[in-house]
Scaffold this motif. Sequence first.
Motif, mmCIF file in Angstrom:
data_model
loop_
_atom_site.group_PDB
_atom_site.id
_atom_site.type_symbol
_atom_site.label_atom_id
_atom_site.label_comp_id
_atom_site.label_asym_id
_atom_site.label_seq_id
_atom_site.Cartn_x
_atom_site.Cartn_y
_atom_site.Cartn_z
ATOM 1 N N UNK A 155 0.916 -1.364 -0.038
ATOM 2 C CA UNK A 155 0.072 0.067 -0.111
ATOM 3 C C UNK A 155 1.098 1.032 -0.015
ATOM 4 N N UNK A 156 0.513 2.279 -0.771
ATOM 5 C CA UNK A 156 1.118 3.580 -0.814
ATOM 6 C C UNK A 156 0.241 4.534 -1.253
ATOM 7 N N UNK A 157 0.186 5.850 -0.625
ATOM 8 C CA UNK A 157 -0.648 6.925 -1.003
ATOM 9 C C UNK A 157 -2.095 6.374 -1.371
ATOM 10 N N UNK A 158 -2.522 5.680 -0.355
ATOM 11 C CA UNK A 158 -4.153 5.288 -0.469
ATOM 12 C C UNK A 158 -4.410 4.394 -1.353
ATOM 13 N N UNK A 159 -3.299 3.816 -2.086
ATOM 14 C CA UNK A 159 -3.584 2.719 -3.237
ATOM 15 C C UNK A 159 -3.318 1.360 -2.677
ATOM 16 N N UNK A 160 -3.944 0.310 -2.915
ATOM 17 C CA UNK A 160 -3.612 -0.867 -2.631
ATOM 18 C C UNK A 160 -2.902 -1.575 -4.128
ATOM 19 N N UNK A 161 -1.861 -2.408 -3.702
ATOM 20 C CA UNK A 161 -1.295 -3.313 -5.031
ATOM 21 C C UNK A 161 -1.845 -4.733 -4.492
ATOM 22 N N UNK A 162 -2.557 -5.396 -5.532
ATOM 23 C CA UNK A 162 -3.055 -6.549 -5.577
ATOM 24 C C UNK A 162 -2.502 -7.608 -6.452
ATOM 25 N N UNK A 213 -2.092 -5.543 -10.044
ATOM 26 C CA UNK A 213 -2.702 -4.265 -10.647
ATOM 27 C C UNK A 213 -2.976 -3.486 -9.215
ATOM 28 N N UNK A 214 -3.541 -2.049 -9.368
ATOM 29 C CA UNK A 214 -3.706 -1.149 -8.300
ATOM 30 C C UNK A 214 -5.043 -0.589 -8.185
ATOM 31 N N UNK A 215 -5.780 -0.533 -6.839
ATOM 32 C CA UNK A 215 -7.077 0.125 -6.639
ATOM 33 C C UNK A 215 -6.986 1.067 -5.626
ATOM 34 N N UNK A 216 -7.848 2.123 -5.537
ATOM 35 C CA UNK A 216 -7.811 3.293 -4.349
ATOM 36 C C UNK A 216 -8.558 2.494 -3.372
ATOM 37 N N UNK A 217 -7.868 2.539 -2.157
ATOM 38 C CA UNK A 217 -8.363 1.927 -0.977
ATOM 39 C C UNK A 217 -9.676 2.383 -0.520
ATOM 40 N N UNK A 218 -9.950 3.542 -0.721
ATOM 41 C CA UNK A 218 -11.295 4.268 -0.055
ATOM 42 C C UNK A 218 -12.271 4.142 -1.120
ATOM 43 N N UNK A 228 -15.185 -20.197 -17.612
ATOM 44 C CA UNK A 228 -15.157 -18.925 -17.147
ATOM 45 C C UNK A 228 -15.163 -19.256 -15.545
ATOM 46 N N UNK A 229 -14.413 -18.092 -14.942
ATOM 47 C CA UNK A 229 -14.016 -18.413 -13.124
ATOM 48 C C UNK A 229 -14.181 -16.969 -12.782
ATOM 49 N N UNK A 230 -14.941 -16.929 -11.697
ATOM 50 C CA UNK A 230 -15.000 -15.342 -11.057
ATOM 51 C C UNK A 230 -14.753 -15.631 -9.701
ATOM 52 N N UNK A 231 -13.939 -14.678 -8.855
ATOM 53 C CA UNK A 231 -13.847 -14.655 -7.328
ATOM 54 C C UNK A 231 -14.002 -13.495 -6.894
ATOM 55 N N UNK A 232 -14.574 -13.272 -5.651
ATOM 56 C CA UNK A 232 -14.620 -11.920 -4.813
ATOM 57 C C UNK A 232 -13.646 -11.912 -3.850
ATOM 58 N N UNK A 233 -13.272 -10.699 -3.713
ATOM 59 C CA UNK A 233 -11.950 -10.317 -2.969
ATOM 60 C C UNK A 233 -12.299 -9.147 -1.937
ATOM 61 N N UNK A 234 -12.471 -9.111 -0.637
ATOM 62 C CA UNK A 234 -12.931 -8.070 0.156
ATOM 63 C C UNK A 234 -11.486 -7.132 0.494
ATOM 64 N N UNK A 235 -11.683 -5.797 0.356
ATOM 65 C CA UNK A 235 -10.568 -5.029 0.475
ATOM 66 C C UNK A 235 -10.409 -4.323 1.911
ATOM 67 N N UNK A 236 -11.388 -4.948 2.861
ATOM 68 C CA UNK A 236 -11.291 -4.678 4.205
ATOM 69 C C UNK A 236 -10.023 -5.418 4.796
#
Length: 229
Positions: free
Chosen positions: A65-72, A166-171, A221-229
């Motif tokens: 994590x850096x600057x409010x962004x998470x690396x996944x 890849x990267x996402x905004x944490x909030x 096809x395959x899908x998975x859910x991932x919580x950012x909490x």
Amino acid sequence: MSQAAGTPQETSRFSLDKLSTVVQTLAILGAGAWGVYTFIYEARIKPGLAPPSLSVTTTLEKAGERDGRLAIRSTVTRTNVGEAGVRVLGLTYNVIGTGMRFTGPEAGPSPESLAGRSEVTAARYGRAERQEMVLRQGVLFAGATALPAEPSELQPGEAVSRDLIFYVERDRYDSLRFQVDLAYTKLSEPAVPLVLALGPDGRIRAECAEAARCRELTTTDFGTEFSLW
């Protein structure tokens, strides 16, 4: 002086012994032929008749994590679980970020509201308020395109893993949905030309370039859910 001919009993015994020998020989030859056929069937014929089959597993984890962004970090493993060799022609990733709205407990669906519906979602807390595309990535492998491309072939029992960060905004998001789609054929059959296209839902897909050959293509096809909490 000539020899006396054998007695009827001796002649009969000789014939039975000879017949028994012939039967045993034929049984041995038959067993050998069946063994050869079974070996050829299991090694050649059966795999040739079996359909292509791939399984997909996905692992997601926070890598930093850096600057409010998470690396996944995502690890996608495709495994040939069938008996025939497989030629992977197309692979696409679509990652959707979901923002939730949390309110008090809501009433569940009534019996009347379920009539004529094929799908229902009723959560006591939380409702998806915003969904946005975070990542789209598509790859066409050799055989699917005339452009330079790497081959992707899997023999029975073989597995290949692919890592991606890849990267996402944490909030901004509460969870991610990671969707993987594969298009492939049997290795012994001709490849099917594909093109990358955007669907009405904004997802990237690998689709048939020739409608007449779509039946030759297998998709998983395959899908998975991932919580950012």
